[in-house]
Design a protein around this motif. Structure first.
Motif, PDB file in Angstrom:
ATOM      1  N   THR A 171       0.849  -1.196   0.000  1.00 30.79           N
ATOM      2  CA  THR A 171       0.000   0.000   0.000  1.00 30.79           C
ATOM      3  C   THR A 171       0.882   1.242   0.000  1.00 30.79           C
ATOM      4  O   THR A 171       1.928   1.277   0.658  1.00 30.79           O
ATOM      5  N   ILE A 172       0.444   2.269  -0.748  1.00 33.71           N
ATOM      6  CA  ILE A 172       1.105   3.571  -0.732  1.00 33.71           C
ATOM      7  C   ILE A 172       0.121   4.606  -0.183  1.00 33.71           C
ATOM      8  O   ILE A 172      -1.031   4.670  -0.641  1.00 33.71           O
ATOM      9  N   PRO A 260      12.746   7.937  -3.385  1.00 37.08           N
ATOM     10  CA  PRO A 260      13.037   9.356  -3.099  1.00 37.08           C
ATOM     11  C   PRO A 260      13.878  10.017  -4.184  1.00 37.08           C
ATOM     12  O   PRO A 260      13.641  11.181  -4.538  1.00 37.08           O
ATOM     13  N   LEU A 261      14.846   9.293  -4.717  1.00 42.13           N
ATOM     14  CA  LEU A 261      15.730   9.856  -5.728  1.00 42.13           C
ATOM     15  C   LEU A 261      14.993  10.096  -7.040  1.00 42.13           C
ATOM     16  O   LEU A 261      15.115  11.153  -7.659  1.00 42.13           O
ATOM     17  N   LEU A 262      14.203   9.119  -7.477  1.00 41.67           N
ATOM     18  CA  LEU A 262      13.544   9.232  -8.778  1.00 41.67           C
ATOM     19  C   LEU A 262      12.362  10.203  -8.748  1.00 41.67           C
ATOM     20  O   LEU A 262      12.088  10.878  -9.743  1.00 41.67           O
ATOM     21  N   PHE A 263      11.656  10.270  -7.619  1.00 46.95           N
ATOM     22  CA  PHE A 263      10.431  11.065  -7.561  1.00 46.95           C
ATOM     23  C   PHE A 263      10.572  12.343  -6.728  1.00 46.95           C
ATOM     24  O   PHE A 263       9.666  13.178  -6.729  1.00 46.95           O
ATOM     25  N   GLY A 264      11.680  12.478  -5.994  1.00 40.08           N
ATOM     26  CA  GLY A 264      11.873  13.686  -5.204  1.00 40.08           C
ATOM     27  C   GLY A 264      10.953  13.780  -4.009  1.00 40.08           C
ATOM     28  O   GLY A 264      10.499  14.872  -3.650  1.00 40.08           O
ATOM     29  N   VAL A 265      10.655  12.629  -3.369  1.00 37.14           N
ATOM     30  CA  VAL A 265       9.784  12.618  -2.196  1.00 37.14           C
ATOM     31  C   VAL A 265      10.505  11.924  -1.049  1.00 37.14           C
ATOM     32  O   VAL A 265      11.471  11.192  -1.256  1.00 37.14           O
ATOM     33  N   GLN A 266      10.026  12.147   0.159  1.00 40.56           N
ATOM     34  CA  GLN A 266      10.512  11.422   1.321  1.00 40.56           C
ATOM     35  C   GLN A 266       9.509  10.327   1.673  1.00 40.56           C
ATOM     36  O   GLN A 266       8.290  10.513   1.515  1.00 40.56           O
ATOM     37  N   ILE A 267      10.000   9.202   2.125  1.00 39.73           N
ATOM     38  CA  ILE A 267       9.114   8.080   2.385  1.00 39.73           C
ATOM     39  C   ILE A 267       9.366   7.501   3.771  1.00 39.73           C
ATOM     40  O   ILE A 267      10.419   7.684   4.374  1.00 39.73           O
ATOM     41  N   LYS A 268       8.373   6.773   4.259  1.00 45.71           N
ATOM     42  CA  LYS A 268       8.500   5.986   5.481  1.00 45.71           C
ATOM     43  C   LYS A 268       7.963   4.594   5.182  1.00 45.71           C
ATOM     44  O   LYS A 268       6.842   4.454   4.682  1.00 45.71           O
ATOM     45  N   TRP A 269       8.757   3.582   5.484  1.00 45.00           N
ATOM     46  CA  TRP A 269       8.343   2.200   5.240  1.00 45.00           C
ATOM     47  C   TRP A 269       7.917   1.560   6.565  1.00 45.00           C
ATOM     48  O   TRP A 269       8.655   1.568   7.543  1.00 45.00           O
ATOM     49  N   SER A 272       5.375  -3.879   9.088  1.00 46.78           N
ATOM     50  CA  SER A 272       4.290  -4.663   9.692  1.00 46.78           C
ATOM     51  C   SER A 272       2.991  -4.572   8.897  1.00 46.78           C
ATOM     52  O   SER A 272       2.176  -5.489   8.919  1.00 46.78           O
ATOM     53  N   SER A 273       2.798  -3.466   8.200  1.00 48.79           N
ATOM     54  CA  SER A 273       1.578  -3.284   7.384  1.00 48.79           C
ATOM     55  C   SER A 273       1.887  -3.204   5.893  1.00 48.79           C
ATOM     56  O   SER A 273       0.983  -2.952   5.081  1.00 48.79           O
ATOM     57  N   SER A 274       3.156  -3.397   5.509  1.00 51.14           N
ATOM     58  CA  SER A 274       3.580  -3.338   4.099  1.00 51.14           C
ATOM     59  C   SER A 274       3.134  -2.032   3.451  1.00 51.14           C
ATOM     60  O   SER A 274       2.555  -2.019   2.353  1.00 51.14           O
ATOM     61  N   THR A 275       3.416  -0.927   4.144  1.00 52.77           N
ATOM     62  CA  THR A 275       2.919   0.387   3.702  1.00 52.77           C
ATOM     63  C   THR A 275       4.069   1.358   3.480  1.00 52.77           C
ATOM     64  O   THR A 275       4.983   1.476   4.313  1.00 52.77           O
TER      65      THR A 275
END
Length: 279
Positions: A171-172, A260-269, A272-275
């Protein structure tokens, strides 16, 4: 976008045929053949190999042809004849400069020979066993022949085969809205891979294709390009190293660490919920 999807599918069709998800390991020390597929050891079979150690060549080869009812030319025995020592299935190998004409994995006309050192160099299988294997193994699959005290999984790893790949629904989350992707995520050696096309769609990025066959990713003022399966990308004109993307059943998967590199966003993985949460 539909045209791009079809084009990308065409790009990867040849890669899928390359049988990168499969490997055969033949260990002459125990006269066994192991079939690996999808990152797993699927089945192990008894085989017969060369009556002398040197007759069955060792190394890494490819399956270059698949033939039903191959004649035994030496004694003019037709293909499919019960007296044919090749049985009725032939998986030809590109061993020692040959192109599937000399060395092969094949059936037999003497079932009692399986498990022994009796052949002139080929790998014999029980006829029922090669009937099971023949339709499942693909051309261009790597075939490792060795004589080793290692177990089959260790031999496969030694020759670069990746074991333990898992797929799962992912999930995103963007601006609080969660989208479950139709293509599964992949977990391999603690690395998560996500489908590029669906990820781009959820993030609102545009995909394209340049004149050199690289995929282009445009998101706001950020412009990136990436050649499928390569271990680099170009971001706003600068070449940068990334973990290599991969083809999974015709879908281009990129490492989560490259998002993050390709889209210029910050993420959090969140495992436990595959999110994946876009911050």
């Amino acid at each position: 976008m539909l045209a791009l999807i079809l084009l990308c599918t065409g790009i990867f069709a040849g890669e899928a045929d390359a049988a990168g998800t499969q490997m055969l390991v033949i260990n002459k020390k125990v006269n066994k053949l192991a079939f690996f597929d999808g990152g797993k050891l699927v089945k192990v079979f008894p085989v017969a190999t060369g009556r002398e150690q040197s007759l069955t060549p060792e190394g890494s080869f490819k399956i270059v042809n698949k033939i039903k009812n191959r004649p035994y030319y030496k004694d003019h025995i037709p293909g499919g004849d019960p007296a044919n020592p090749l049985g009725d299935r032939w998986l030809g190998l590109d061993a020692l400069g040959t192109r599937g004409t000399t060395y092969a994995i094949h059936g037999n006309n003497r079932e009692s020979s399986i498990g022994k050192y009796v052949s002139a160099g080929c790998i014999r299988m029980h006829n029922d066993d090669i009937h099971w294997l023949f339709p499942r193994v693909m051309k261009n699959t790597t075939v490792v022949i060795t004589s080793s005290a290692l177990d089959m999984e260790s031999i496969a790893r030694k020759y670069g085969y990746v074991l333990g790949t898992n797929t799962f629904a992912g999930t995103i989350v963007v601006n609080g809205g969660a989208t479950k992707l139709s293509q599964p995520f992949i977990l391999e050696n603690s690395r998560v891979y996500v489908p590029l096309r669906e990820t781009a769609s959820v993030l609102g990025a545009k995909l394209g294709l340049d004149s050199e066959g690289a995929l282009t990713i445009t998101m706001g003022s950020r412009a990136a390009s990436h050649k499928p399966l390569a271990d680099y990308a170009t971001v706003n004109g600068a070449k940068v190293a990334i973990l290599a993307s991969r083809n999974e059943n015709g879908t281009l998967m990129i490492p989560l660490s490259s998002v993050p590199l390709l889209f210029g966003v910050q993420i959090k993985w969140t495992g436990s919920s595959s999110t994946v949460t876009i911050l």
